[in-house]
Every structure is written in structure tokens, then in C-alpha cells.
Design a protein around this motif. Structure first.
Motif, PDB file in Angstrom:
ATOM      1  N   ILE A  35      -5.535  -0.916   1.133  1.00 14.94           N
ATOM      2  CA  ILE A  35      -4.421  -1.711   0.882  1.00 14.94           C
ATOM      3  C   ILE A  35      -3.996  -2.181   2.199  1.00 14.94           C
ATOM      4  O   ILE A  35      -3.667  -3.386   2.576  1.00 14.94           O
ATOM      5  CB  ILE A  35      -3.469  -1.341  -0.069  1.00 14.94           C
ATOM      6  N   VAL A  39      -4.064  -5.927   3.739  1.00 12.63           N
ATOM      7  CA  VAL A  39      -2.668  -6.972   3.564  1.00 12.63           C
ATOM      8  C   VAL A  39      -2.278  -7.052   5.124  1.00 12.63           C
ATOM      9  O   VAL A  39      -1.122  -7.692   5.180  1.00 12.63           O
ATOM     10  CB  VAL A  39      -1.728  -6.347   2.813  1.00 12.63           C
ATOM     11  N   LEU A  70       2.437  -7.616   0.136  1.00 19.12           N
ATOM     12  CA  LEU A  70       1.009  -8.781  -0.063  1.00 19.12           C
ATOM     13  C   LEU A  70       1.055 -10.030   0.656  1.00 19.12           C
ATOM     14  O   LEU A  70       2.270 -10.412   1.060  1.00 19.12           O
ATOM     15  CB  LEU A  70       1.047  -9.009  -1.409  1.00 19.12           C
ATOM     16  N   ASN A 260      -8.429 -13.069  -4.445  1.00  9.47           N
ATOM     17  CA  ASN A 260      -8.172 -11.711  -4.420  1.00  9.47           C
ATOM     18  C   ASN A 260      -7.323 -11.430  -5.544  1.00  9.47           C
ATOM     19  O   ASN A 260      -6.637 -12.190  -6.248  1.00  9.47           O
ATOM     20  CB  ASN A 260      -7.281 -11.715  -3.054  1.00  9.47           C
ATOM     21  N   ALA A 262      -4.439  -8.375  -7.057  1.00  9.76           N
ATOM     22  CA  ALA A 262      -3.496  -7.278  -7.017  1.00  9.76           C
ATOM     23  C   ALA A 262      -3.417  -6.572  -8.364  1.00  9.76           C
ATOM     24  O   ALA A 262      -2.906  -7.027  -9.288  1.00  9.76           O
ATOM     25  CB  ALA A 262      -2.132  -7.871  -6.503  1.00  9.76           C
ATOM     26  N   LEU A 269       1.890  -1.225  -6.263  1.00 10.44           N
ATOM     27  CA  LEU A 269       0.820  -1.916  -6.060  1.00 10.44           C
ATOM     28  C   LEU A 269      -0.474  -0.803  -6.004  1.00 10.44           C
ATOM     29  O   LEU A 269      -0.240  -0.079  -4.942  1.00 10.44           O
ATOM     30  CB  LEU A 269       0.911  -2.861  -4.748  1.00 10.44           C
ATOM     31  N   GLU A 271      -3.786  -1.188  -6.109  1.00  4.74           N
ATOM     32  CA  GLU A 271      -5.069  -1.773  -5.499  1.00  4.74           C
ATOM     33  C   GLU A 271      -5.011  -3.242  -5.165  1.00  4.74           C
ATOM     34  O   GLU A 271      -4.507  -3.977  -5.788  1.00  4.74           O
ATOM     35  CB  GLU A 271      -6.302  -1.481  -6.346  1.00  4.74           C
ATOM     36  N   TYR A 272      -5.624  -3.647  -4.006  1.00  3.09           N
ATOM     37  CA  TYR A 272      -5.614  -4.951  -3.554  1.00  3.09           C
ATOM     38  C   TYR A 272      -6.925  -5.176  -2.928  1.00  3.09           C
ATOM     39  O   TYR A 272      -7.231  -4.218  -2.012  1.00  3.09           O
ATOM     40  CB  TYR A 272      -4.410  -5.424  -2.540  1.00  3.09           C
ATOM     41  N   THR A 287      -7.085   1.861 -11.504  1.00  2.00           N
ATOM     42  CA  THR A 287      -7.831   0.508 -11.363  1.00  2.00           C
ATOM     43  C   THR A 287      -9.071   0.679 -12.253  1.00  2.00           C
ATOM     44  O   THR A 287      -9.398  -0.200 -13.073  1.00  2.00           O
ATOM     45  CB  THR A 287      -8.197  -0.045  -9.803  1.00  2.00           C
TER      46      THR A 287
END
Length: 296
Positions: A35, A39, A70, A260, A262, A269, A271-272, A287
Motif C-alpha cells: 500500500i 500510494v 490514498l 484501482n 481500495a 485500508l 489493500e490498495y 482481501t
């Protein structure tokens, strides 16, 4: 005999597959590092329109969003996914300061628009530049023309004439994919449109102010499949004109329209990453369980 239609990519994840046994601390660390890398400023060649940095929001003593960072980038659709109550809508509403309309809301961290702190901007100007489309269509009880013209009139120093407004209204309706259906009858009451048309009218109204970011909170949840398909195609086209952040419970929709994704859980958060990475190769076990249907 016709061959069967292949399942969407999201369905290729097999939740029955035995999970890899790892130390949860290593799993969390790996996802956190990923992440941070994704980001970080400069991690994409896309222009960063907004930045959420270490944002936490609570309603009274109840945390809703915890330390979220983010980017919101031009030319991309950011899809916020996660189960109900995970903080997606609170995060979305914070981007144009709608969250602060709740008396008990308290926020720390920062959100910027083109580098400027959004709290240093006048609220109505911010909401013109960062427009919102809500879950339920909410056209005003006036004509189609006046619904779209409303946003333009509100930001004009002098009340523009109808002839001056006409090309701007048409452009917004074309951008929202509605002009061909209503262009011959702009005096028609907006409330007599179908649900899908009403939602596209609300999108046209949001686009009329020429926003830099478009926020969409479950924009298809009240619509039929055909109207949903039209809205999704519209989102795909609009990403070239405006940065888009969409909250959706529909994982297939996130897969279809997102660039993308999130994934949020209990305000965090988790996972991104790109759509392909999050759905097909998630780093965090939570996730994997969520996109695999273990919980939702």
C-alpha cells in the motif's frame, strides 16, 4: 450449440482452495508495504488531483475511518469496496466535506485538492470542483433544462440567459449520455423520467459545473440491469475528463469500471492496487476472503 458465456474474471477466485498458512504479522506487513509503495507520491505517471493523507474520522467516540492514505488520480476510476459499515461512504463524503455536516464527526489528517487543503477552500466552491452523485437519483422538481442549468447559474456572477446556457446544458447532457433521449424535450419535468434517466440527469447536473473530481456513492444500486450497464459505460468514458471515486458493494462492477481498488474493512485500508492485482492476486488474507465470497 453456442459455447457457454465465460464467467467474469472476479469469479475465477476459488474460495474453497486451502489458504496458504502464514504468520498473520508477515501478511499484514506485506500488504502494508505494498500500500505504501502504491500510494506514494510519484508512484504513477497520472496527475494526482486529490490526496488523502493519514485520515481518521470518528462519530463521537465511534471510529469510522482509521489512518487512510490514498491518491485520487486524473484519468482513473478509484473503486472503494468493502462490507457495509466499513467506512467507504464516510471516506467518500469527506472528500467534499459532507461528513462535517454531521455534528458529532471529528477528523484528523489531511485531504488536498491540487495541493490545497480542502478546509482552506470555501465549501460551495469545493463542492463545485468535487461533485457528488448520490445513491438515489435526486433530480429537482423542475424541467430537465433547469436541473442542469441550476449548477451553472449558481456559479455565475450574473444570471445567464437561456440562450447562453443552452450549449452548456447540451454539453453536460451529452457527457452524461442523455442528450439523444431528451434533447427534443428539455422542458419535460425531470421527475417524469425513468430511474436510470434521472440518475444520468443527476450526473449531467454534477458535470455541468466542470468538476475536477466526481464522487459516486452506489450510483447503480437502485437501477435495473440495463440502466446499470449504461451508467457503467458512461463511467468508463468519463474517466478521461474527470477523476472518479466510486463506492460500490458490487464486486463485479468494481472489476468492470475500476482502474484501482481500495478494500476497506472496519475503517482500515486493508489493500490498495490495480483491479487485476486486488481481485486476482490479493496480498492480504482479508482481501482474499472478501473477494472470494467468504464474507461480505
Amino acid at each position: 450449440m453456442n459455447s457457454p458465456t465465460p464467467l467474469p474474471p472476479i469469479k475465477r477466485i476459488d474460495p474453497s482452495r486451502a489458504p496458504k498458512v502464514v504468520d498473520p504479522r508477515h501478511d499484514t506487513l506485506g500488504a502494508a508495504d505494498a500500500i505504501a509503495a502504491a500510494v506514494a507520491p510519484g508512484s504513477s505517471n497520472r496527475v494526482e488531483r486529490m490526496r488523502i493523507d493519514d485520515l481518521s474520522i470518528a462519530y463521537g467516540t465511534k471510529p469510522a475511518v482509521r489512518n487512510v492514505t490514498l491518491p485520487v488520480r486524473e484519468g482513473e476510476v478509484l473503486a472503494l469496496i468493502g462490507p457495509s459499515g466499513c467506512g467507504k461512504t464516510t471516506l467518500l463524503r469527506s472528500l467534499n466535506r459532507l461528513t462535517e455536516l454531521t455534528d458529532t464527526a471529528v477528523a484528523t489528517g489531511s485531504i488536498t485538492l491540487n495541493g490545497d487543503d480542502i478546509h482552506a477552500l470555501e465549501a460551495t466552491d469545493l463542492r463545485r470542483r468535487v461533485s457528488m452523485v448520490f445513491q438515489q437519483p435526486n433530480p429537482f422538481p423542475m424541467s430537465i433544462f433547469d436541473n442542469v442549468a441550476y449548477a451553472i447559474r449558481e456559479q455565475a456572477a450574473r444570471r445567464p440567459s437561456k440562450s447562453a446556457l443552452a450549449p452548456l446544458v447540451r454539453e453536460a447532457l451529452e457527457d452524461a449520455g442523455l442528450w439523444d433521449e431528451v434533447g427534443d424535450n428539455l422542458d419535460h419535468p425531470a421527475l417524469r423520467l425513468s430511474g436510470g434517466q434521472q440518475q444520468r440527469l443527476c450526473i449531467a447536473r454534477a458535470l455541468a459545473s466542470k468538476p475536477e473530481v466526481l464522487l459516486m456513492d452506489e450510483p447503480c444500486s437502485a437501477l435495473d440491469p440495463k440502466s446499470t450497464e449504461i451508467i457503467e459505460e458512461l463511467i468508463t468514458r468519463l474517466r478521461e475528463k474527470v477523476a472518479i471515486v466510486i463506492v460500490t458493494h458490487n464486486l463485479q462492477q468494481a472489476h468492470r469500471v475500476g482502474d484501482n481498488v481500495a478494500f476497506m474493512y472496519l475503517g482500515e485500508l486493508v489493500e490498495y492496487g490495480t483491479v487485476e492485482q486486488v481481485f486476482n492476486a490479493p496480498r492480504a488474507e482479508r482481501t482474499q476472503n472478501y473477494v472470494g465470497g467468504v464474507f461480505g
